[in-house]
Design a protein around this motif. Sequence first.
Motif, PDB file in Angstrom:
ATOM      1  N   PHE A  58      36.919  34.966 -18.127  1.00 49.28           N
ATOM      2  CA  PHE A  58      36.319  35.866 -19.114  1.00 49.28           C
ATOM      3  C   PHE A  58      35.653  37.020 -18.378  1.00 49.28           C
ATOM      4  O   PHE A  58      34.678  36.830 -17.651  1.00 49.28           O
ATOM      5  N   LEU A  59      36.185  38.234 -18.563  1.00 45.84           N
ATOM      6  CA  LEU A  59      35.671  39.421 -17.894  1.00 45.84           C
ATOM      7  C   LEU A  59      34.839  40.217 -18.892  1.00 45.84           C
ATOM      8  O   LEU A  59      35.362  41.016 -19.672  1.00 45.84           O
ATOM      9  N   ASP A  60      33.534  39.983 -18.873  1.00 46.72           N
ATOM     10  CA  ASP A  60      32.637  40.678 -19.787  1.00 46.72           C
ATOM     11  C   ASP A  60      32.291  42.053 -19.215  1.00 46.72           C
ATOM     12  O   ASP A  60      32.262  42.244 -17.999  1.00 46.72           O
ATOM     13  N   GLU A  61      32.028  43.006 -20.118  1.00 49.43           N
ATOM     14  CA  GLU A  61      31.699  44.386 -19.744  1.00 49.43           C
ATOM     15  C   GLU A  61      32.771  44.978 -18.823  1.00 49.43           C
ATOM     16  O   GLU A  61      32.462  45.578 -17.785  1.00 49.43           O
ATOM     17  N   ILE A  62      34.010  44.805 -19.226  1.00 57.60           N
ATOM     18  CA  ILE A  62      35.143  45.288 -18.429  1.00 57.60           C
ATOM     19  C   ILE A  62      35.108  46.807 -18.266  1.00 57.60           C
ATOM     20  O   ILE A  62      35.617  47.361 -17.285  1.00 57.60           O
ATOM     21  N   GLY A  63      34.461  47.512 -19.207  1.00 56.31           N
ATOM     22  CA  GLY A  63      34.392  48.965 -19.144  1.00 56.31           C
ATOM     23  C   GLY A  63      33.512  49.488 -18.032  1.00 56.31           C
ATOM     24  O   GLY A  63      33.482  50.702 -17.779  1.00 56.31           O
ATOM     25  N   GLU A  64      32.783  48.603 -17.355  1.00 58.02           N
ATOM     26  CA  GLU A  64      31.889  49.031 -16.275  1.00 58.02           C
ATOM     27  C   GLU A  64      32.589  49.098 -14.923  1.00 58.02           C
ATOM     28  O   GLU A  64      32.000  49.557 -13.942  1.00 58.02           O
ATOM     29  N   LEU A  65      33.846  48.644 -14.846  1.00 52.47           N
ATOM     30  CA  LEU A  65      34.557  48.668 -13.560  1.00 52.47           C
ATOM     31  C   LEU A  65      34.883  50.101 -13.153  1.00 52.47           C
ATOM     32  O   LEU A  65      35.256  50.936 -13.990  1.00 52.47           O
ATOM     33  N   SER A  66      34.786  50.386 -11.863  1.00 52.18           N
ATOM     34  CA  SER A  66      35.160  51.709 -11.359  1.00 52.18           C
ATOM     35  C   SER A  66      36.672  51.872 -11.402  1.00 52.18           C
ATOM     36  O   SER A  66      37.419  50.887 -11.469  1.00 52.18           O
ATOM     37  N   VAL A 109      30.753  34.528 -27.654  1.00 55.71           N
ATOM     38  CA  VAL A 109      30.943  33.366 -28.524  1.00 55.71           C
ATOM     39  C   VAL A 109      32.395  33.293 -28.994  1.00 55.71           C
ATOM     40  O   VAL A 109      32.981  32.215 -29.071  1.00 55.71           O
ATOM     41  N   ILE A 110      32.979  34.465 -29.304  1.00 52.19           N
ATOM     42  CA  ILE A 110      34.401  34.505 -29.681  1.00 52.19           C
ATOM     43  C   ILE A 110      35.260  34.042 -28.509  1.00 52.19           C
ATOM     44  O   ILE A 110      36.232  33.292 -28.677  1.00 52.19           O
ATOM     45  N   ALA A 111      34.910  34.480 -27.305  1.00 55.46           N
ATOM     46  CA  ALA A 111      35.654  34.050 -26.110  1.00 55.46           C
ATOM     47  C   ALA A 111      35.555  32.535 -25.945  1.00 55.46           C
ATOM     48  O   ALA A 111      36.552  31.863 -25.629  1.00 55.46           O
ATOM     49  N   ASN A 112      34.364  31.979 -26.157  1.00 56.22           N
ATOM     50  CA  ASN A 112      34.185  30.522 -26.078  1.00 56.22           C
ATOM     51  C   ASN A 112      35.059  29.814 -27.101  1.00 56.22           C
ATOM     52  O   ASN A 112      35.646  28.761 -26.822  1.00 56.22           O
ATOM     53  N   LEU A 113      35.125  30.372 -28.306  1.00 51.26           N
ATOM     54  CA  LEU A 113      35.922  29.762 -29.369  1.00 51.26           C
ATOM     55  C   LEU A 113      37.404  29.781 -29.021  1.00 51.26           C
ATOM     56  O   LEU A 113      38.115  28.790 -29.237  1.00 51.26           O
ATOM     57  N   ILE A 114      37.880  30.894 -28.480  1.00 50.21           N
ATOM     58  CA  ILE A 114      39.284  30.977 -28.064  1.00 50.21           C
ATOM     59  C   ILE A 114      39.581  29.904 -27.020  1.00 50.21           C
ATOM     60  O   ILE A 114      40.591  29.206 -27.094  1.00 50.21           O
ATOM     61  N   GLN A 115      38.684  29.779 -26.045  1.00 52.57           N
ATOM     62  CA  GLN A 115      38.862  28.755 -25.018  1.00 52.57           C
ATOM     63  C   GLN A 115      38.844  27.356 -25.620  1.00 52.57           C
ATOM     64  O   GLN A 115      39.660  26.496 -25.281  1.00 52.57           O
ATOM     65  N   GLN A 116      37.916  27.121 -26.546  1.00 50.46           N
ATOM     66  CA  GLN A 116      37.761  25.798 -27.160  1.00 50.46           C
ATOM     67  C   GLN A 116      39.000  25.387 -27.933  1.00 50.46           C
ATOM     68  O   GLN A 116      39.353  24.211 -27.997  1.00 50.46           O
ATOM     69  N   LEU A 117      39.688  26.362 -28.529  1.00 49.54           N
ATOM     70  CA  LEU A 117      40.860  26.072 -29.348  1.00 49.54           C
ATOM     71  C   LEU A 117      42.172  26.230 -28.576  1.00 49.54           C
ATOM     72  O   LEU A 117      43.248  26.053 -29.145  1.00 49.54           O
ATOM     73  N   SER A 118      42.086  26.557 -27.293  1.00 50.07           N
ATOM     74  CA  SER A 118      43.293  26.814 -26.504  1.00 50.07           C
ATOM     75  C   SER A 118      43.802  25.542 -25.831  1.00 50.07           C
ATOM     76  O   SER A 118      43.119  24.521 -25.789  1.00 50.07           O
ATOM     77  N   MET A 119      45.006  25.625 -25.287  1.00 51.23           N
ATOM     78  CA  MET A 119      45.589  24.513 -24.552  1.00 51.23           C
ATOM     79  C   MET A 119      44.915  24.335 -23.190  1.00 51.23           C
ATOM     80  O   MET A 119      45.140  23.340 -22.514  1.00 51.23           O
ATOM     81  N   ARG A 120      44.103  25.319 -22.785  1.00 49.26           N
ATOM     82  CA  ARG A 120      43.415  25.259 -21.491  1.00 49.26           C
ATOM     83  C   ARG A 120      41.972  24.763 -21.639  1.00 49.26           C
ATOM     84  O   ARG A 120      41.151  24.946 -20.746  1.00 49.26           O
ATOM     85  N   LYS A 121      41.681  24.151 -22.779  1.00 51.15           N
ATOM     86  CA  LYS A 121      40.318  23.751 -23.106  1.00 51.15           C
ATOM     87  C   LYS A 121      39.676  22.882 -22.016  1.00 51.15           C
ATOM     88  O   LYS A 121      38.508  23.026 -21.688  1.00 51.15           O
ATOM     89  N   SER A 122      40.461  21.977 -21.443  1.00 51.32           N
ATOM     90  CA  SER A 122      39.906  21.048 -20.459  1.00 51.32           C
ATOM     91  C   SER A 122      39.903  21.624 -19.047  1.00 51.32           C
ATOM     92  O   SER A 122      39.417  20.981 -18.121  1.00 51.32           O
ATOM     93  N   ASP A 123      40.441  22.840 -18.871  1.00 47.16           N
ATOM     94  CA  ASP A 123      40.468  23.463 -17.545  1.00 47.16           C
ATOM     95  C   ASP A 123      39.271  24.406 -17.368  1.00 47.16           C
ATOM     96  O   ASP A 123      38.479  24.611 -18.280  1.00 47.16           O
ATOM     97  N   LYS A 124      39.171  25.006 -16.198  1.00 50.08           N
ATOM     98  CA  LYS A 124      38.012  25.826 -15.872  1.00 50.08           C
ATOM     99  C   LYS A 124      37.934  27.079 -16.750  1.00 50.08           C
ATOM    100  O   LYS A 124      38.952  27.701 -17.070  1.00 50.08           O
ATOM    101  N   PHE A 125      36.723  27.415 -17.114  1.00 47.44           N
ATOM    102  CA  PHE A 125      36.450  28.630 -17.886  1.00 47.44           C
ATOM    103  C   PHE A 125      35.356  29.377 -17.141  1.00 47.44           C
ATOM    104  O   PHE A 125      34.189  29.022 -17.205  1.00 47.44           O
ATOM    105  N   ILE A 126      35.753  30.403 -16.394  1.00 48.97           N
ATOM    106  CA  ILE A 126      34.822  31.142 -15.542  1.00 48.97           C
ATOM    107  C   ILE A 126      34.478  32.466 -16.202  1.00 48.97           C
ATOM    108  O   ILE A 126      35.360  33.233 -16.585  1.00 48.97           O
ATOM    109  N   LYS A 127      33.158  32.733 -16.323  1.00 50.06           N
ATOM    110  CA  LYS A 127      32.678  33.936 -16.990  1.00 50.06           C
ATOM    111  C   LYS A 127      32.082  34.893 -15.962  1.00 50.06           C
ATOM    112  O   LYS A 127      31.227  34.503 -15.167  1.00 50.06           O
ATOM    113  N   ILE A 128      32.542  36.150 -16.003  1.00 52.63           N
ATOM    114  CA  ILE A 128      32.105  37.155 -15.037  1.00 52.63           C
ATOM    115  C   ILE A 128      31.541  38.358 -15.778  1.00 52.63           C
ATOM    116  O   ILE A 128      32.163  38.870 -16.709  1.00 52.63           O
TER     117      ILE A 128
END
Length: 672
Positions: A453-461, A391-410
């Motif tokens: 948006f890279l969720d659970e980044i700590g799971e990467l090998s 939700v915080i990530a969504n808020l950052i995107q919503q308030l950013s200059m990139r609001k109208s561009d793609k927001f891809i969540k992984i």
Amino acid sequence: MDPKGSFPSTAWKLSAQLPIMKNEMLVRVSIMNLNAASFKQLRKETHDNPLSIANKIMSIVKMRGKLHNPVTSTGGTLYGKVDEIGTGHPAYGKLNKGTGISILISSKFIPLVINNIKSINMKTGQLEIDGYAILSERCMYTVSPDDIPHHIHHSIITEAGQCYESALNCKSGITTLVIGAASNTGLLTLFAVKKKLGTDGKLIAIIDSKDDAMLIKKLNAADEYYIIDMQDPLAAYYKLSGFLNGQLIDYTIDCEHAPGHEALSVLITREYGTIYFTDPAASVSEAGLDAEGIGKDINLLYYRGYINGHVAFCEGLLHEYPLLKEVFTKRYSDKNKICIISDTGHSDNIVYKNLVINSPSMKEINNIVRHIAPYDTTVLITGSSGSGKEVIANLIQQLSMRKSDKFIKINCAAISDSLFESEFFGYEYGAFTGALKGGKAGYFESADNGTLFLDEIGELSLENQVKLLRVLQSCEVMRIGSNTAVKVNVRVIAATNKDLFDMVNNGTFREDLYYRLNVINIHLPALKNRKEDIRPFIEHFVDIYNNQFNMHKHFSDSAINLLTKYEWPGNVRELENMVQRLMLYIENERISEAEILKVCPYIDKKLVNNKEVLKYPLPDDNLGKGTAVNPEEISYREAAQHCRTTREIAEYLNTSQSTVVRKLKKYNIKLR
């Protein structure tokens, strides 16, 4: 009214002082539709920051006693319920208190007070507000029907005069062009003129995106449609003229708001043709001068406001075309709303979609988010599962200059090591067995100019951490099977429920990647450590599910107090699910403490008092009888259990090191 004797629209300020006079009506306003030109100007001025838009609107109304944007000279329209009617008002004895009405004149004529702005639909410019308006005996209105939701009905009749006049000016068998056809006015206009044209006429729609084109196609509302960028009117004319093979238009209906749109309408319309400008903010002089400049004799028509029968005409369109009603229902749904409960009124709470900001720690996070969102810096969001990182990530995107561009969540945990490169960086055709013809773009290429948006980044090998680091440092990716690097412009927001610093010390997370991601760190406290947010969260979710399930339920104070004492191991996600479960299981409108314990008996075993919340002892003098534990102290004691230095605590709590030193001394907290 100031200056004295001025017409309401030209007066700088109107008086909204109560009580009302005998010839006036008091309306408690709950819905406001902003004029499209005004909303566009406010969005641009505030960089699409909804809280700033709300504050700007509040400032205008407070300063002028009405909603009258001084930049665009436009206002909006209002819906509310009758509260009081003076004995000299024509509606006295005809309307009842509580009757819902839509006011048919601009808010620039109406004395208005706004106490609070509850939400903004950032797609349409419709606001939910708490306030009142004062209507004179000459102020026109219509009673809202019961078979159409009020917010949808109001959004449609706001455009009623324009679409009705569009139909009145239309003739059978001509070629008609609607510019800005995907706007509210444009959609209504398409259906309004469709019948009038008959089988021999042609209806052409101009839109500015593929999504709008899909909408027009789905509605089957036009014979032809073209995607045209309106930013450069002359280039738009040449492109449109090419599509039409040089054919000029008999009747152009201009529903556009982009600067210079008047020129396109003049250029594309034939000699002795007609142009109708639906927006009151359209420049009359600009269109006239454009026609004069190219020596073209055109019938120029402009928005003229009220027309007898226009409301009934628009309501008829909605009943005749169910797909049209469906579009407006989706457009004005809760999914497009950003709630703002704060700064604009008396409440101390802020709610952005599913994020409540009331506790001191969350208010500090809100300040950080609002400050850093417009800048393209990498952000690392940490916190336990269910605390609201996405939700915080969504808020950052919503308030950013990139609001109208793609927001891809992984979700990094869902990507296997073997698929990491192909998913993140893409591949060329023939790179491996089963590779798609033409290849495939990876997440970074797909998110170019947008946000990843890279969720659970700590799971990467560790192996894949190296590959990710290279892309973050070089800002370029290389598809599997390719020798050519592709430059990408992507903002990265990462999130994890793990302690990456500990993982670095344990050798399971790369130190260089950690510092590359940890430019801005936002740590979300567990819900049990921000109890001030629990009541607003409950009220917020109750509102959502009351609307979704058509209910009228609420929690008693004792029920909310019970839930405030619960540990919430699943954080906000658990709270939302529990609220929904209780509302569905419990038949009574008032949900009590006893009913909660009956449905969720496990709560009783995980209740905590102020002492038990602290898993670490407080000094005895802080636990005296009648002394309340400070939530701030709780957060600092929790941080001291997890961190070894004041610098780490500062990073953990998103504050300065000097503040940490001062607070540790204040609460007599010792580091391990």
